[in-house]
Design an enzyme around this catalytic site. Structure first.
Site, PDB file in Angstrom:
ATOM      1  N   SER A  14       0.797  -1.285  -0.052  1.00 41.61           N
ATOM      2  CA  SER A  14      -0.167  -0.124   0.038  1.00 41.61           C
ATOM      3  C   SER A  14       0.977   1.353   0.082  1.00 41.61           C
ATOM      4  CB  SER A  14      -0.863   0.059   1.264  1.00 41.61           C
ATOM      5  OG  SER A  14      -1.464   1.277   1.371  1.00 41.61           O
ATOM      6  N   LYS A  65     -12.983  -4.516   2.002  1.00 42.16           N
ATOM      7  CA  LYS A  65     -14.229  -3.440   2.066  1.00 42.16           C
ATOM      8  C   LYS A  65     -15.275  -3.857   2.115  1.00 42.16           C
ATOM      9  CE  LYS A  65     -11.295  -1.206  -1.620  1.00 42.16           C
ATOM     10  NZ  LYS A  65     -11.341  -0.447  -2.787  1.00 42.16           N
ATOM     11  N   ASP A 101     -13.599   6.205  -3.464  1.00 38.33           N
ATOM     12  CA  ASP A 101     -13.012   5.713  -4.826  1.00 38.33           C
ATOM     13  C   ASP A 101     -13.711   6.611  -5.883  1.00 38.33           C
ATOM     14  OD1 ASP A 101     -10.983   3.865  -4.287  1.00 38.33           O
ATOM     15  OD2 ASP A 101     -12.364   2.539  -4.575  1.00 38.33           O
ATOM     16  N   ARG A 152     -15.509  -8.477 -20.449  1.00 37.19           N
ATOM     17  CA  ARG A 152     -15.372  -9.827 -21.240  1.00 37.19           C
ATOM     18  C   ARG A 152     -16.509 -10.770 -20.838  1.00 37.19           C
ATOM     19  NH1 ARG A 152     -10.217 -12.791 -18.496  1.00 37.19           N
ATOM     20  NH2 ARG A 152     -11.709 -12.253 -16.572  1.00 37.19           N
ATOM     21  N   THR A 153     -16.920 -10.898 -19.613  1.00 42.72           N
ATOM     22  CA  THR A 153     -18.186 -11.655 -19.106  1.00 42.72           C
ATOM     23  C   THR A 153     -19.348 -10.686 -19.276  1.00 42.72           C
ATOM     24  OG1 THR A 153     -16.607 -12.833 -17.780  1.00 42.72           O
ATOM     25  CG2 THR A 153     -18.932 -13.130 -17.443  1.00 42.72           C
ATOM     26  N   GLY A 239      -4.382   6.537 -13.857  1.00 38.20           N
ATOM     27  CA  GLY A 239      -4.744   6.114 -12.626  1.00 38.20           C
ATOM     28  C   GLY A 239      -4.011   6.529 -11.115  1.00 38.20           C
TER      29      GLY A 239
END
Ligand code: NAP
Length: 273
Positions: A14, A65, A101, A152-153, A239
């Site tokens: 982290s 989380k 986030d 993708r899925t 990012g």
């Protein structure tokens, strides 16, 4: 002394102690921010310490989380929609859970691509995991009229689109070409880009020249997607800024000072990547 924490398992990767340690020093605050490795069986005992007021609060990362979300006595409304808490704030009568986030994502774009959402009609979000949930909530909070969620899925994208409601249309990665021409923003929320991996069949040259491309992956800092976007002449946002910006609300809540994401802080963290 005010003590804050980041818990996870593992936790030694982290960068949060570096970020908060920098701000504590910069503001001359008598406080600490400690990384604590908490294995899942030890979580109830750790949360008991939090309830008892040993800390002013802290961050929670993988794999805790969802447990933090369940533990919090009160939740910020958007945290409730996201279904995961990454920040806890101790108060004498309750522990508040929130998710920074989505704020980190917005703060990063606002700082590095000002005006990115002015007149934005269509966004493409790639990936439908935990991070995508926060990004979709963020885009909804800015009233983006159409969001294509490609994964993708496809079933996971469909489930997420139903769960979050709103203007989210689920699709497959192969649908990119069909929606790219009208998109002003592309966000990679998948883990593609880590360890040198890259997308096949996503042609960023189909996007309008004014489009912004951003990636949540920040190791490497310039992912193959961002490199392709730069080569196509598009605006890119990496990012790392999201990681830095998501730390701001927690620090402010615990220590009472709103810190800034400065070039100096960015250089400090970048040097560790
Ligand atoms: P996650 O829940 O595990 O989701 C991973 C996503 O990536 C899924 O949609 C998965 O698709 C997709 N994926 C994985 N391998 C793929 C491949 N080879 N081809 C296409 N799609 C693939 O992970 P997460 O928590 O959402 O995190 C996603 C990324 O965001 C991670 O790299 C994480 O480090 C980064 N992140 C960065 C920040 C920041 O502050 N910058 C914050 C949060 C997360 P399937 O559904 O088909 O499996």
């Amino acid at each position: 002394m005010k003590r804050a924490f980041v818990i996870g398992h593992p936790i030694n990767h982290s960068r949060s102690p570096l970020i908060h340690g920098h701000w504590l020093r910069a503001h001359g605050i008598d406080g600490s921010y400690e990384a604590i490795d908490v294995a899942p069986p030890d979580l109830p005992a750790f949360f008991a310490r939090v309830s008892a007021g040993e800390f002013v609060g802290g961050n929670v990362t993988i794999p805790h989380k969802e447990a933090a979300f369940a533990f919090a006595d009160e939740l910020d409304p958007l945290c409730e929609t996201i279904g995961a808490a990454n920040t806890l704030l101790w108060r004498p009568d309750s522990v508040l859970g929130f998710n920074t986030d989505y704020l980190g994502f917005l703060g990063n774009l606002d700082q590095n691509a000002p005006g990115w959402d002015d007149g934005l009609e269509t966004a493409i979000v790639i990936g439908a995991g935990g991070a995508a949930r926060a990004i979709l909530v963020a885009l909804k909070s800015r009233n983006v009229p159409i969001i294509h969620l490609l994964n993708r899925t496809i079933e996971k994208a469909q489930d997420l689109a139903i769960d979050l409601e709103g203007p989210i249309k689920a699709g497959r990665l192969g649908d990119f070409a069909g929606v790219a021409t009208g998109a002003g923003l592309v966000v990679n929320c998948s883990s593609v880009g880590m360890h040198g991996s890259s997308f096949e069949g996503i042609d960023l040259r189909l996007l309008p020249k004014s489009a912004v491309v951003t990636d949540l992956v920040y190791v490497p800092l310039e992912t193959p997607l961002l490199a392709a976007a730069r080569q196509a002449g598009l605006k890119t946002v990496d990012g790392l800024g999201m990681l830095l910006h998501q730390a701001v609300p927690g620090f402010e809540a615990w220590f009472g000072v709103r810190p800034e994401v400065t070039p100096e802080l960015r250089r400090l963290v970048e040097a560790t990547l």
